[in-house]
Design an enzyme around this catalytic site. Sequence first.
Site, PDB file in Angstrom:
ATOM      1  CE1 TYR A   9      -3.784   2.399   0.853  1.00 18.29           C
ATOM      2  CE2 TYR A   9      -2.316   3.264   2.533  1.00 18.29           C
ATOM      3  CZ  TYR A   9      -3.464   3.371   1.778  1.00 18.29           C
ATOM      4  OH  TYR A   9      -4.294   4.450   1.951  1.00 18.29           O
ATOM      5  CG  ASP A  64       5.819   3.558   0.719  1.00 16.59           C
ATOM      6  OD1 ASP A  64       6.169   4.200   1.729  1.00 16.59           O
ATOM      7  OD2 ASP A  64       4.636   3.450   0.365  1.00 16.59           O
ATOM      8  CE  LYS A 112       2.440   5.935   8.448  1.00 11.18           C
ATOM      9  NZ  LYS A 112       1.073   5.653   8.706  1.00 11.18           N
TER      10      LYS A 112
HETATM   11  N1  HOZ Z   1      -4.369   2.331   6.896  1.00 11.03           N
HETATM   12  C1  HOZ Z   1      -3.601   3.181   7.739  1.00 11.03           C
HETATM   13  C2  HOZ Z   1      -2.383   2.493   8.234  1.00 11.03           C
HETATM   14  N2  HOZ Z   1      -1.737   1.651   7.306  1.00 11.03           N
HETATM   15  C3  HOZ Z   1      -4.450   3.665   8.867  1.00 11.03           C
HETATM   16  C4  HOZ Z   1      -4.399   5.110   9.017  1.00 11.03           C
HETATM   17  C5  HOZ Z   1      -5.368   5.677  10.055  1.00 11.03           C
HETATM   18  O1  HOZ Z   1      -6.480   5.193  10.168  1.00 11.03           O
HETATM   19  O2  HOZ Z   1      -4.996   6.621  10.725  1.00 11.03           O
END
Ligand code: HOZ
Length: 429
Positions: free
Chosen positions: A144, A239, A267
Amino acid sequence: MNINKSEKLFEEAKKYIPGGVNSPVRAFKSVGGTPRFISKGIGSKMFDVDGNELIDYIGSWGPHLFGHNPQFIKDALIKAIENGTSFGAPTEIEIKMAKLITELVPSVEVVRMVNSGTEATMSAVRAARGYTGKDKIIKFEGCYHGHGDFFLIKAGSGALTFGVPTSPGVTKGNAADTLVADFNDINSIKKLVAQNKNEIAAIIIEAVVGNMGTVRADNLFIQELRTICDEEKIVLIFDEVMTGFRLAQGGAQEILGVKPDLSTFGKIIGGGLPVGAYGGKKEIMEMISPSGPVYQAGTLSGNPLAMNAGYASLTYIKDHPEVYKTLEEKSAYLENGIKDGIKSVGKNFQFNRVGSMMTFFFTEEPVVDYNSAVKSDTKLYGKYFHEMLNSGVYLPPAQFEAMFVSTAHTKEDLDKTIVANYNALKSIL
Ligand code: HOZ
């Protein structure tokens, strides 16, 4: 556990926000139940609006390497906010930040700050396309890279959790330019490259995946991937939105010993504030406007609050390289305890860990790629999740995510989690 206030807030939120949340996974849809509305975080703990204390293994999905709200980041933010929140004009902290990233990640010669990981990956691909003059990209099934159109093809994370790895709203044109390979399978890359000779601009990969759960690329696979990209003049993009500065100062590329052409970050580089970055070889990055013709811009890019929080974070990492030893020790302790629990209930469930990123899979077969990850029994994960939550342990509310250990997790937290794991497994099996 009393969750009356969370329940009320969730009902209210659903009236005004799609699904009641601003990012799908946090709605608890795949595990069922009501998401906890959080009022504050301190160190390894989060506190919900009903006053429940939770040992947090999400850490805002990765950035909280030092736990919630560490004093040195708070101090940096308070100092920065005295001078204003955003100027849309250059500031000195942006240079310090860029310089520090290039020091810590040797493959990054030049870096551009953006506001999220999604922006970083979209922009990195645009840079690669501009540089190579080619259109197609290859991504891996289950990886992802944020919600940019051309990444939402067989994607991981929430897209996989909600059963829409290829999202409606993505045009046929976008989909046609994204080719999908099998993770850890170099032959699938060789095949796609041969079938699309001189058409592939970039290959993008989470070299340590967080978004189909934690899965590590084999050393040989990643080396061969580098060689193919060199031979075929394809830009290799790592990534590192989850792994950057979490697995090591130099991220996944440091532990795997392979240098990508471009890297994307998010992050941790914002110390918990919204931020992203992409960077790499100077000759590629010089394509970006205003040095070159590839356009990318943003009013809040390099925002002084995010830069100061991020700079404090990265400076701490630079000055305290022992952070990674601490994270490794705590994470290994947790892994051993959880694996003992799995053995005690007579199962061979898989627990993948790379540094302080880890995932419990409810399958007894090794998880090395998308096909093996989706063998995990997600219903059982949902039950496990709720047992853990009721014991005060907050895990990702979806199977295809990673959990994160921080330096703030205490031995008491880890022991409590290990006991909760054993009790949860006993109760659900
Ligand atoms: N899908 C996100 C982590 N891989 C979640 C992000 C969120 O809900 O803050």
